[in-house]
Enzyme design. Structure first.
Site, PDB file in Angstrom:
ATOM      1  N   TYR A 150     -15.845   9.809 -19.949  1.00  0.00           N
ATOM      2  CA  TYR A 150     -16.214   8.437 -19.603  1.00  0.00           C
ATOM      3  C   TYR A 150     -17.308   8.509 -18.520  1.00  0.00           C
ATOM      4  O   TYR A 150     -17.201   9.309 -17.589  1.00  0.00           O
ATOM      5  CB  TYR A 150     -14.966   7.690 -19.101  1.00  0.00           C
ATOM      6  CG  TYR A 150     -15.296   6.462 -18.299  1.00  0.00           C
ATOM      7  CD1 TYR A 150     -16.001   5.405 -18.852  1.00  0.00           C
ATOM      8  CD2 TYR A 150     -14.925   6.367 -16.963  1.00  0.00           C
ATOM      9  CE1 TYR A 150     -16.322   4.281 -18.107  1.00  0.00           C
ATOM     10  CE2 TYR A 150     -15.232   5.248 -16.216  1.00  0.00           C
ATOM     11  CZ  TYR A 150     -15.937   4.215 -16.793  1.00  0.00           C
ATOM     12  OH  TYR A 150     -16.260   3.115 -16.045  1.00  0.00           O
TER      13      TYR A 150
ATOM     14  N   ARG B 198       0.812  -1.231   0.000  1.00  0.00           N
ATOM     15  CA  ARG B 198       0.000   0.000   0.000  1.00  0.00           C
ATOM     16  C   ARG B 198       0.842   1.277   0.000  1.00  0.00           C
ATOM     17  O   ARG B 198       0.304   2.368  -0.106  1.00  0.00           O
ATOM     18  CB  ARG B 198      -0.987  -0.009   1.177  1.00  0.00           C
ATOM     19  CG  ARG B 198      -2.005   1.123   1.142  1.00  0.00           C
ATOM     20  CD  ARG B 198      -3.067   1.007   2.208  1.00  0.00           C
ATOM     21  NE  ARG B 198      -2.532   0.686   3.505  1.00  0.00           N
ATOM     22  CZ  ARG B 198      -1.871   1.532   4.305  1.00  0.00           C
ATOM     23  NH1 ARG B 198      -1.675   2.769   3.928  1.00  0.00           N
ATOM     24  NH2 ARG B 198      -1.431   1.135   5.485  1.00  0.00           N
TER      25      ARG B 198
ATOM     26  N   ASP C  50      -7.220  11.659 -19.327  1.00  0.00           N
ATOM     27  CA  ASP C  50      -7.477  10.221 -19.350  1.00  0.00           C
ATOM     28  C   ASP C  50      -7.018   9.747 -20.729  1.00  0.00           C
ATOM     29  O   ASP C  50      -7.639  10.051 -21.735  1.00  0.00           O
ATOM     30  CB  ASP C  50      -8.974   9.965 -19.128  1.00  0.00           C
ATOM     31  CG  ASP C  50      -9.310   8.480 -19.084  1.00  0.00           C
ATOM     32  OD1 ASP C  50      -8.567   7.684 -19.688  1.00  0.00           O
ATOM     33  OD2 ASP C  50     -10.331   8.123 -18.462  1.00  0.00           O
TER      34      ASP C  50
ATOM     35  N   LYS D  37      -7.757  -1.736 -19.854  1.00  0.00           N
ATOM     36  CA  LYS D  37      -8.039  -1.731 -21.299  1.00  0.00           C
ATOM     37  C   LYS D  37      -6.807  -2.152 -22.112  1.00  0.00           C
ATOM     38  O   LYS D  37      -6.422  -3.286 -22.065  1.00  0.00           O
ATOM     39  CB  LYS D  37      -8.563  -0.348 -21.710  1.00  0.00           C
ATOM     40  CG  LYS D  37      -9.563   0.254 -20.710  1.00  0.00           C
ATOM     41  CD  LYS D  37     -10.809  -0.602 -20.568  1.00  0.00           C
ATOM     42  CE  LYS D  37     -11.909   0.128 -19.835  1.00  0.00           C
ATOM     43  NZ  LYS D  37     -12.263  -0.348 -18.532  1.00  0.00           N
TER      44      LYS D  37
END
Ligand SMILES: Cc1ncc(COP(=O)(O)O)c(C=O)c1O
Length: 376
Positions: free
Chosen positions: A100, A46, A172, A197
């Site tokens: 999006y 993390r 993006d 993607k």
């Protein structure tokens, strides 16, 4: 030879892939450890600094030509963590209006709750976009080609406008992929990806990536370790493996999408085709300049008949959400990515019930065109 001097196809294979120093294996091992000796560095999944996380970041930083970055558990984790890292109560964000659906939903439903104001403006005319700026605008956020209408934003134009006013920029870059477009070279500050993607590329993993300067990476990392959207070693390793073939995949997807768009333009049962590689696309000239690698594997089109029936008749192309995989997939944005928008909001950005979005895979272009023709 310095890594920076290599082309993308070499970088995707070699950047961040030092191999296995213990046994001489030529690929990176998977390091699943969630506990490390802390004397040299406090390493922890993390904290975004484990070996497999760093391998992914090194490849992406080399491809995007940034200074540093972070890999996240999803694209939305990358986008929202970065935004919330650079924004504070009282700030304003200016988004391009065709976003999006998930980012649109997050802007509308989350930002106000943190005291962050936003507006959305048409970015096809930079003057209209500039007119929406406010004295407290801290961030300009764009997405190009846009989802699902493949509108092209002038990336360098937005970056110039922002720099003049001391405003940060974020993009993006999911639809273009780093193979086709490197926004940092055009003056953008923060590049985000849904790595689910083209970066993953096989429809079998979920991740997100951010590439930016060293300073902003550290600022984002400070928020990231609070929000906790880190990625596990096994998935990082798969992402690194996928990145090695990304250039080849995306080149084939670029070629296929252009061939399909050209074939669909001649189809009498199709009302309109949206693909920036077509000469009459309104953003073609800008796309040619800012997408040196190609116009991407995403396109959309409006059928004259019933779009749902068309989708059901497709045999080779699968009906599925998401995009960027080796297999071609199709969706109706009205039912999927943009279902959360109201009808009026969809109308405002030009998304009709007959719009089909196609994510073109690496299959044979002729086979894909025949499948579309039989379904029409
Ligand atoms: C353009 C774009 N950006 C961001 C996202 C969000 O990414 P993720 O689903 O990996 O969180 C998606 C997902 O579909 C997308 O298409």
């Amino acid at each position: 030879m310095r890594l920076k001097s290599f082309q993308a196809q070499t970088l995707t294979v070699h950047a961040g892939s030092a191999g296995d120093s213990l046994y001489g294996g030529i690929v990176n091992p998977i390091y699943p450890a969630a506990a490390y000796d802390y004397v040299e560095e406090v390493r922890y999944p993390r904290y975004f600094n484990t070996p497999n996380q760093k391998a992914v970041v090194e490849k992406m930083v080399a491809l995007e030509q940034g200074e540093d970055g972070l890999v996240f558990s999803s694209g939305m984790a990358a986008i929202m963590t970065s935004m919330l890292a650079v924004l504070k109560q009282g700030d304003h964000v200016l988004f391009q209006h065709d976003l999006y659906g998930g980012t649109h939903y997050a802007a509308v439903n989350a930002l106000n709750r943190y005291g962050i104001a936003y507006s959305m403006a048409d970015v096809s005319d930079l003057k209209t976009f500039a007119a929406a700026l406010r004295p407290n605008t801290r961030l300009m956020y764009i997405e190009t080609p846009s989802n699902p209408l493949m509108k092209i934003t002038d990336v360098a134009g937005v970056a110039r406008l922002a720099r003049k006013k001391g405003i940060l920029t974020m993009i993006d870059n999911t639809f273009a992929s780093p193979v086709n477009q490197q926004p940092i070279t055009l003056g953008i500050d923060i590049v985000a990806h849904s790595g689910t993607k083209y970066i993953g590329g096989h429809s079998d993993l979920c991740c997100g990536v951010v590439v930016t300067s060293k300073k902003l990476t550290e600022q984002i990392r400070q928020s990231a370790l609070i929000f906790g959207g880190s990625l596990d070693a096994q998935t990082c390793w798969l992402v690194e493996r996928s990145l090695k073939t990304m250039v080849l995949r995306v080149q084939q997807q670029n070629e296929n999408a252009l061939a399909i768009a050209r074939a669909l333009e001649k189809e009498p049962r199709i009302r309109a085709v949206f693909y920036p590689g077509l000469k009459d696309h309104p953003g073609h000239r800008i796309a040619r300049r800012q997408m040196p690698g190609g116009f991407g594997g995403m396109l959309s089109f409006e059928v004259k008949g019933n779009a749902e029936t068309f989708l059901k008749r497709l045999a080779l192309i699968k009906r599925a959400i998401s995009l960027g995989g080796v297999e071609s997939t199709a969706t109706l944005p009205v039912k999927t990515s943009h279902a959360k928008l109201t009808a009026a909001e969809r109308q405002a950005v030009g998304i009709s019930d007959r719009l089909v979005r196609l994510s073109v895979g690496i299959e044979d272009a002729g086979d894909l065109i025949r499948d579309i023709q039989q379904a029409l």
